[in-house]
Each structure stands twice: as C-alpha cells, then as structure tokens.
Design an enzyme around this catalytic site. Structure first.
Site, PDB file in Angstrom:
ATOM      1  N   PRO A 215       0.839  -1.212   0.000  1.00  0.00           N
ATOM      2  CA  PRO A 215       0.000   0.000   0.000  1.00  0.00           C
ATOM      3  C   PRO A 215       0.869   1.256   0.000  1.00  0.00           C
ATOM      4  O   PRO A 215       1.429   1.637   1.022  1.00  0.00           O
ATOM      5  CB  PRO A 215      -0.810  -0.134   1.300  1.00  0.00           C
ATOM      6  CG  PRO A 215       0.008  -1.030   2.166  1.00  0.00           C
ATOM      7  CD  PRO A 215       0.748  -1.960   1.273  1.00  0.00           C
ATOM      8  N   ASP A 387       5.874   2.195   1.822  1.00  0.00           N
ATOM      9  CA  ASP A 387       5.014   1.038   2.031  1.00  0.00           C
ATOM     10  C   ASP A 387       4.389   1.180   3.411  1.00  0.00           C
ATOM     11  O   ASP A 387       5.078   1.097   4.434  1.00  0.00           O
ATOM     12  CB  ASP A 387       5.860  -0.237   1.938  1.00  0.00           C
ATOM     13  CG  ASP A 387       5.026  -1.509   2.096  1.00  0.00           C
ATOM     14  OD1 ASP A 387       3.859  -1.411   2.523  1.00  0.00           O
ATOM     15  OD2 ASP A 387       5.561  -2.602   1.809  1.00  0.00           O
ATOM     16  N   HIS A 388       3.058   1.386   3.453  1.00  0.00           N
ATOM     17  CA  HIS A 388       2.394   1.676   4.716  1.00  0.00           C
ATOM     18  C   HIS A 388       2.392   0.476   5.667  1.00  0.00           C
ATOM     19  O   HIS A 388       2.143   0.620   6.869  1.00  0.00           O
ATOM     20  CB  HIS A 388       0.951   2.135   4.462  1.00  0.00           C
ATOM     21  CG  HIS A 388       0.492   3.189   5.412  1.00  0.00           C
ATOM     22  ND1 HIS A 388       0.810   3.178   6.757  1.00  0.00           N
ATOM     23  CD2 HIS A 388      -0.255   4.306   5.227  1.00  0.00           C
ATOM     24  CE1 HIS A 388       0.272   4.221   7.349  1.00  0.00           C
ATOM     25  NE2 HIS A 388      -0.376   4.931   6.441  1.00  0.00           N
ATOM     26  N   ARG A 389       2.682  -0.713   5.164  1.00  0.00           N
ATOM     27  CA  ARG A 389       2.784  -1.874   6.042  1.00  0.00           C
ATOM     28  C   ARG A 389       3.988  -1.762   6.965  1.00  0.00           C
ATOM     29  O   ARG A 389       4.014  -2.330   8.058  1.00  0.00           O
ATOM     30  CB  ARG A 389       2.905  -3.163   5.217  1.00  0.00           C
ATOM     31  CG  ARG A 389       1.712  -3.473   4.332  1.00  0.00           C
ATOM     32  CD  ARG A 389       1.998  -4.674   3.458  1.00  0.00           C
ATOM     33  NE  ARG A 389       3.160  -4.466   2.591  1.00  0.00           N
ATOM     34  CZ  ARG A 389       3.649  -5.393   1.751  1.00  0.00           C
ATOM     35  NH1 ARG A 389       3.050  -6.580   1.671  1.00  0.00           N
ATOM     36  NH2 ARG A 389       4.698  -5.130   1.006  1.00  0.00           N
TER      37      ARG A 389
END
Length: 415
Positions: A215, A387-389
């Site tokens: 994401p 990367d929002h993870r």
C-alpha cells in the site's frame, strides 16, 4: 566422457538466457574456468564460465538464440567421441529464439518462400516480416545506441539474423562525420509488434507486485539546495574529478536513514527485517528498461567514495555488465529524472525496500523569506513513496523533514 553444458541461472530472476556471443568454435579446446560464451539475461550480458575442460564438440544454441535455465547449450568432451545420443536428447528440447513469430508474422512467412535447405545463409540479407528485421536483442540495443537503421544492415547470423558483430562492423564502416540521426531517419511512424524482452517482463512483474501488494502513500517536500550546490562546487574545485549530485543525495539519505531505520526495512509477512547496512540503489535507464546498481553501506562511506563506486556501477550498468550482487538487494532506492527536466514525480517502490525517493530537477524560483523579502533560491522537489505496512505516515514525514534539513544545512551533517 562427453557431457552437456547446461544454461545456468546467472541472475536471481533469470528463467531464460540468450547467447550473445560464443568465445570458442566447435573443435576448440576449452579449459576449466574459461569464459565459454556471453549470455544476455533479464538484467545484463554476463560471462558464462565453464567448469568442464575438453573439446567443444557441438554448439547447440547459436548466437542470438535463447535457452531456458537447465537446457543444454553445448557439448564438451574428448575429440572424436560419439555424441549422437546427447545431440538427439538436446534436440528433443529445441532452444527458443528471440524472434518467435506472432500469428500475423506466421501468415506472412507462409506467403513468401524461405531459404532453400542446404544453402549458405551466413551472408544472407536480414529477413524482413513487414517492417520487422530479424535481429538479436543485443544487436537492437547497440543499433539504437549507434543510431543505425537495422533495415540497412546485412546480417551474418542464421537466416540473415543481425547479430552483435554486424552492428560493430556497421559502426566501423559508417562514413566519418555521418550523423546517427540522419542514418536512422525514417519516413514516419509505422505499426510494429515488439517482442517483450526478458528484462522488461521481470520489470513488469516486480513493479506490478510492488504496486498492488504494497500500500503506497506519498510525501512531498521542497528543499532549498543552495548550500549543497555551493559545497559541491567547493569540493569539485579541489578535486581531479567532478563529484555528482547523486553522491550527495545518497550520502544524506543514508544519514537520515540512520535516524529513522524503519526506512531501511523489509516487509516479510509475519516479521519485519530491519537491515543493518544502508544499501542504496540508484535507478539507471537502459534502452530496454532500467536497472538499479547498489552502493553498499552508504552510511559508513564519504561522498567521494560513494561517487567513485557509483561511477563504476553506472558505467557497468550502461554496458549491461553488472553482476547480480551489484544490482540486487537495495534496502532504499533513489530515482532521479531531474536531468530530463522533470519537475516532480512519484515512483513505485523497488522490492525488497519499503521506500523510494523520487528526485526532480533543481530549479530557481522566487521565495518569500522570514523578513517578507522575495529572494531567488535553487529548489528541489523530493517525493517519498512508502510502504504503509512498514512505514507509518509520521515516520516517513520525520525522515523527509530531517533529510530536508540536512540538505539545506549540509555543514551540520558533514561536520
């Protein structure tokens, strides 16, 4: 005893490889450790070192053709050995060529007779299917770089296929002062079906996986570059070689990453891998895609050392000569399009990293300072893809804030 020489995986993502050049002919003695041939992988042209010694009894995959990993490309043994069974075994799995025809190409081929069996094809003219000329990927790349029109070149490969040597000969025979643009000039645009190279397939696969599995979110900041430009000018005035701006960007990014190690991490499903070395890749454009040479451990190196390593890597990248260890495993990536006049852009994260920094052009613009005065500054727009993870918004924002301050006040970081 004679044995088959198999196509090896010369890069982590390689599934097939094309023979760019054979260094030996049938009947030649080959020593263990010798470079048997050059193989074009999905990333670069690499040397194939053979671990068997003997006589090269048979070349199974000619120059310009490709074979899957594990398929036989040659047979090495003792002079006079009977290799019919080995040849028959290899023939049951024919090597692929780079010019597997499309349906419409097959139809055209059916309408026009091909060369008669048994005729010498080594000096035949290249076969043209519509506007398409049979040529190896390496030949097309070299022709594009040299500004040569493939239609005007006589191929010496099988069936008139244009290979590397034909391009090199055409470059040598080109009249002095001839303009590449004039040589390659065509009457206009035409429809053409272009085969997707192995490199382009891997780029498409990896970036699609990155874009749709990670994401992405984006952060943008405007950086005043006046002091960095002054520092670079002062350094270059005392140096025998010019240090690039990219070396400054890699160094300052590494220093900011030290303060925010999550930017140097990898998503691994149930775990996060926080890397101990800041290995920064710099995206380099090639005619058939891009590649990312990696400068290892940037956090422990100075700007000059980074620049020296970067120069070597970029030269190898442009010559398609990078080793797998030199372009894989970047923990952070920088992509710069400033030299193309791009003001700002967003970039797709390059796995296994969790962030990529997009760098635009340095441009002068009026700015209102703290005293409400209008002054001119050299500004740069940086856009960070995260990367929002792995990287929360606040973490990415603090990294970018610190990187901005370091670039605007480089003396504080360097000293």
């Amino acid at each position: 005893m004679a044995e088959q020489i198999l196509m090896l995986a010369l890069s982590p993502t390689m599934e097939t490889g094309a023979i760019a050049k054979w260094h030996f002919h049938e009947g030649d003695a080959v020593a263990s450790g010798a470079v048997l041939c050059e193989v074009e992988t999905d990333k670069a042209v690499m040397d194939y070192e053979v671990t068997t010694e003997g006589v090269l009894l048979k070349i199974l995959v000619p120059e310009g053709s490709e074979a899957s990993v594990g398929e036989a490309i040659a047979i090495i043994g003792k002079q006079g050995e009977d290799i019919r069974d080995l040849v028959a075994e290899a023939s049951s799995k024919p090597a692929k060529t780079h010019e597997e025809p499309q349906e419409e190409d097959k139809e055209r081929a059916a309408e026009s007779p091909g060369p008669s069996p048994g005729k010498d094809e080594t000096s035949a003219k290249p076969e043209v299917s519509g506007k398409k000329v049979r040529s190896s990927p390496l030949a097309r790349k070299l022709a594009q770089e040299a500004g040569l029109d493939l239609h005007a070149i006589k191929g010496s490969g099988p069936g008139g296929r244009i290979v590397q040597q034909d391009i090199e000969r055409a470059v040598q025979e080109r009249p002095a002062g001839a303009s590449p643009a004039a040589i390659s000039q065509t009457s206009g645009l035409t429809d053409e079906v272009v085969r997707v190279s192995q490199k382009r397939k891997i780029i498409a696969q990896r970036l699609s996986e990155s874009k749709f599995s990670a994401p992405h979110y984006y952060l943008k900041v405007v950086v005043r570059m006046d002091e960095v430009l002054q520092a670079r000018s002062a350094l270059n005035a005392r140096s025998t070689s010019k240090v690039s701006l990219n070396a400054f960007l890699l160094k300052f990014a590494a220093e900011a990453i030290k303060k925010h190690p999550m930017l140097n991490s990898t998503w691994n499903g149930d775990t996060l891998i926080k890397h101990g070395s800041v290995d920064i890749g710099l995206a380099v454009a090639q005619p058939d895609g891009l590649i990312t040479p990696v400068v290892r451990n940037c956090g422990q190196k100075g700007i000059v050392e980074i620049d020296q390593e970067l120069n070597v890597l970029i030269q190898k990248a442009q010559a398609n000569r990078l080793e797998p260890a030199e372009y894989s495993g970047a923990t952070f990536t920088i992509s710069s399009l400033g030299s193309f006049g791009i003001h700002e852009f967003t970039a797709i994260i390059n796995p296994p990293g969790s962030a990529i920094l997009a760098v635009g052009e340095i441009h002068k613009e009026p700015v209102v300072n703290d005293q409400d005065q209008i002054v001119i500054h050299s500004n740069l727009i940086l856009t960070l893809s995260c990367d929002h993870r792995v990287i929360d918004g606040a973490v990415g924002a603090m990294f970018l804030k610190d990187l901005k301050e370091m670039l605007e006040h480089p003396i504080r970081t360097l000293y």
